[in-house]
Motif scaffolding. Structure first.
Motif: not given
Length: 852
Positions: A146-147, A175-177, A183-185, A204-206
């Motif tokens: 995906f990245v 679907s996402i943690g 890595k994605i946003f 908090p991390k996300g």
């Protein structure tokens, strides 16, 4: 040239050829043999127009819109076709008017590897702007793919190449943690207008990853940010608000529902960004189910009071249980006119009581209150309203209350709110102000007949087309006598409600009530005449959306009987559509059971297609009626029934046997049946009410039924009944294997005074050998004809697996065991047999043979 050959040639020309697996993308590298034999269509025809026309025709035939393409791509069997369609689409897109997909949804894909998913996504045309993916694409092995996909999209756009420019992205729930978010946003946010993370526990991390995207100017285009149920809490909200406070974002919709952020400190952080600088365009703010306290609500409402949210249209603070103090501040904000565009305010589960109610209602009629405002989730009751406020509600002077849950009473010690409200609704200016009205009316005292008549007048005039739920009940004034019977002080000629009931039920046949989903009528002493009037409303189709029908009451014993029940069920059958949405029907405490056989006929007609719950408790159900229901069972009419409440009925054992046999012989049976609602946790006792009644048919029915004895029957009392050895043999021989569950829920079995001799007891042992009866704690065999030899044969028939939970086997009072000395000798011998059984590994929990 056939269509099949033409499509094949065009596939090869597109570079796919034999490299396309049936369920996936082309194999890597060209097929040299295919290259050598590949026909050159352009040479043969001199141009590409015929080929392009054929491709266009093929694509049009496939109808590759967004929904179709997504559906094909989610299934392993059709994935190859979806991929092929995309390749052909990209080839013909510039020259032919084929509609291109704008959105792709691959959530819920089955049997597809991440590699296949991204090979498909790499083939998407530039027209795609919206995408939804689940964990198969963005977790574990899919995450690096995906990245890479997002990096390729970014590079293509920067290089001026055609590629999808994603404006909306939805991550399916779970679907996402936190790791994936980090890595994605930063790669994903730059082009997005809508980002939905609902149901993904980012922690908090996300959330910090989202905040970092805002800090890096990646969220400049963002219009919708959905963080519902993402695990947002104090630390995460603080990091997000600190970044947003230094930016001016275009966000119009912010959803923070379902997160534990409702405290004062958290809301103070949110308040800092609810201003014209940080969020100047905010139109929708969702804080539903956030544990919002009054102090927290006060912080947010300050932004409304000082005109910091001039564009706000939707404010949802439902399911937060705001107190009257919080409602006061909401009313204050509305009166100040700081949110002139507000059109939707959700206050579900708020506590509308005390002084806060009056102030809030007055705010809704204030000139500064937004003209188009609709307030949802308001629940009001008589004890929190004065007569002036009740008049205002009925007269439509609070137009923002389009949806209302209202409970009114007509207590002689206070104002008659029922009559006051109905009189205003009957006026032209009052009727029709509500879109949905759930109304509960408690009728009491001298005015109850008048109140019920007024209700009929309002319904008959068409002023209650808004009714969603209607509960009408009679308040009871009286006492219980020495025998426990309720004596109604109001039950005299002066309190006759015949006229009121007639007006009410007649009105139902004259007015169309499209929204009415629940009708509850309690303790109004209904008669067959009333039920016949109601039946007419059903016959003419005035109640098309009815889901729940309750016509009974705890203190009613009589009234509606066979005539009324048959009239109602006849109307169902004779009407055009019946009651197609009816799920629950309840005639508790009436005599409707006398005509319950007609219910079976209605079910067989198909006019009660969704009916699942039937209550005939204490309804004087007769053996004849149950036999008619049994016939409907046998014909498959009750296959969808999950609740069948027949408590308080006096039915013969033979009739119960016929009923259970009908279940066994029916093709569909009653596999969904749970006799009584799970929430009652009922432990039902099935008891034979007559001495010497033959229960052979009941025993055989248990054996022949696929489910055996219903799971709700914990106690089976056949005391005084009679059964044959043949019936026990039939039950024993139908056991074994998975059928051992036919008596699996039974905890107590009473066979006292059943005339059981040694041979019968041995057969009973064979039954327990076939059915382990793992829940059975007690067996009562008082006053039978059992000797020590019979008991020894019974124990010999058992296996070590039989009756593992049994604690008590009551054997006193056997015929032939007389006198104190003989009884002691019998008891001593029983103890010896018990010890022998324990030594053989049988009945290890058996403690005694006398009561207690």
């Amino acid at each position: 040239m056939s269509t099949e050959k033409s499509v094949s040639q065009e596939t090869e020309e597109a570079g796919i050829g034999e490299g396309v697996p049936r369920d996936g993308p082309p194999a890597e590298g060209p097929d040299r043999k295919t290259q050598k034999t590949k026909p050159n269509i352009e040479k043969e025809t001199g141009d590409t127009q015929p080929k392009d026309d054929s491709l266009s025709a093929f694509l049009l035939m496939m109808r590759l819109d967004s929904q179709t393409l997504s559906g094909l791509a989610r299934e392993r069997e059709s994935f190859g076709l979806a991929w092929l369609g995309l390749r052909l689409l990209k080839r013909t897109l510039r020259k032919n008017p084929v509609t291109s997909p704008r959105s792709i949804d691959l959530s819920g894909a089955r049997g597809l590897s991440p590699e296949k998913i991204f090979l498909f996504l790499d083939s998407l045309p530039a027209s795609v702007e919206e995408m939804k993916l689940d964990s198969a694409a963005v977790k574990r092995r899919g995450l690096p793919l995906f990245v890479s996909f997002l990096e390729r999209l970014s590079s293509a756009r920067e290089g001026g190449q055609e590629a999808p420019c994603l404006k909306s992205f939805t991550f399916a729930e779970g679907s996402i943690g936190p790791e994936g978010a980090a890595k994605i946003f930063l790669l994903l946010l730059s082009s997005l207008e809508t980002l939905c993370l609902k149901g993904n526990r980012l922690g908090p991390k996300g959330i910090r990853a989202v905040a970092e995207g805002v800090r890096e100017e990646k969220a400049a285009s963002l219009r919708v940010l959905d963080l519902e149920r993402t695990g947002l809490e104090k630390e995460g909200l603080k990091s997000l608000c600190e970044v947003m406070n230094r930016k001016s974002l275009k966000v119009e919709t912010l959803n923070l529902s379902g997160n534990a952020i409702g405290g004062k400190e958290e809301m103070e952080g949110l308040r800092s960004v609810l201003c014209k600088y940080s969020l100047p365009s905010i139109r929708e703010l969702f804080l539903r189910e956030c544990g919002l306290t009054d102090g927290g609500a006060r912080c947010v409402l300050q932004a409304m009071e000082v005109d910091d949210l001039p564009e706000l249209e939707v404010f949802d603070v439902g399911e937060n249980r705001l107190t009257p103090f919080g409602l006061k501040h909401i009313g204050f904000a509305l009166r100040l006119g700081g949110v002139p565009r507000l059109r939707d305010l959700n206050l579900s589960e708020a506590c509308f009581s005390g002084d806060g109610v009056g102030e809030f209602l007055r705010a809704l009629s204030h000139p500064n209150c937004p003209r188009d405002l609709v307030v949802r989730g308001v629940r009001l009751a008589s004890e929190d309203l004065d007569e002036e406020e009740v008049h205002a509600l009925g007269a439509g002077k609070c137009p923002s209350l389009r949806s209302l849950d209202l409970s009114l009473s007509a207590d002689l010690s206070a104002d008659d709110h029922v009559t006051a409200f109905l009189e205003q609704m009957a006026n032209e200016e009052g009727g029709g102000k509500f879109e949905v009205l759930d109304l509960r009316l408690e009728l009491s005292g001298e005015n109850r007949n008048e109140s019920l008549t007024s209700l009929g007048v309002v319904i008959g005039k068409g002023s209650f087309a808004c009714l969603g739920k209607l509960d009408v009940w009679r308040s009871m004034n009286g006492y219980e006598d020495e025998d426990g019977n309720f004596i109604d002080d109001d039950d005299d000629d002066d309190m006759d409600m015949t006229e009121g009931r007639s007006a009410f039920f007649t009105s139902l046949s004259r007015a169309f009530l499209p929204r009415l989903s629940e009708l509850h009528v309690y303790d109004l002493l209904l008669t067959d005449a009333d039920m016949t009037l109601f039946a007419e409303a059903v016959r003419v189709g005035n109640l098309p959306g009815l889901r729940v029908l309750v016509l009974g009451g705890e203190r009613v014993d009589g009234g509606v009987g066979r005539v009324g029940m048959e009239a109602l069920m006849g109307a169902v059958v004779e009407s055009r559509d019946g009651l197609p949405f009816l799920e629950t029907i309840d005639f508790y405490g009436t005599r409707a059971g006398e005509g319950a056989g007609s219910l079976g006929t209605s079910l067989l007609s198909g006019k009660l297609a969704r009916l699942s719950s039937i209550c005939l408790m204490n309804s004087h159900l007769t053996d004849a009626a149950l036999r008619e229901i049994a016939h409907a069972v046998k014909e498959g009419g009750l296959v969808g029934i999950t609740v069948l409440d027949l408590r308080g009925t006096e039915i013969e054992g033979q009739t119960w046997g016929e009923f259970m046999r009908a279940i066994a012989e029916s093709e569909g049976g009653m596999s969904k049946l749970n006799l009584f609602p799970p929430r009652l946790r009922s432990e039902i006792t099935f008891k034979v009410s007559q001495v010497n009644v033959n229960v052979d048919s009941l025993i055989r029915a248990i054996g022949e039924s696929e489910g055996g004895l219903p799971s709700c029957v914990k106690n089976l009392v056949l005391s005084g009944g009679r059964f044959s050895e043949e019936a026990l043999v039939s039950l024993a021989t139908s056991g074994g294997g998975e059928s051992g569950g036919k008596l699996s829920h039974l905890t107590s079995l009473d066979l006292s005074s059943c005339g059981i001799d040694d041979a019968g007891l041995r057969r009973l042992g064979e039954v327990f050998s076939a059915y382990e009866c793992r829940s059975l704690l007690t067996i009562v065999l008082y006053k039978n004809e059992i000797s020590l030899e019979g008991l020894q044969a019974f124990l010999g028939a058992l296996t070590p697996q039989s009756l593992p939970a049994l604690r008590f086997l009551h054997l006193d009072g056997q015929t032939g065991v007389g006198g104190e000395e003989e009884q002691e000798k019998f008891a001593s011998s029983v103890r010896s047999l018990r010890e022998a059984a324990h030594s053989a590994g049988k009945l290890l929990g058996w403690k005694g043979h006398f009561a207690g």
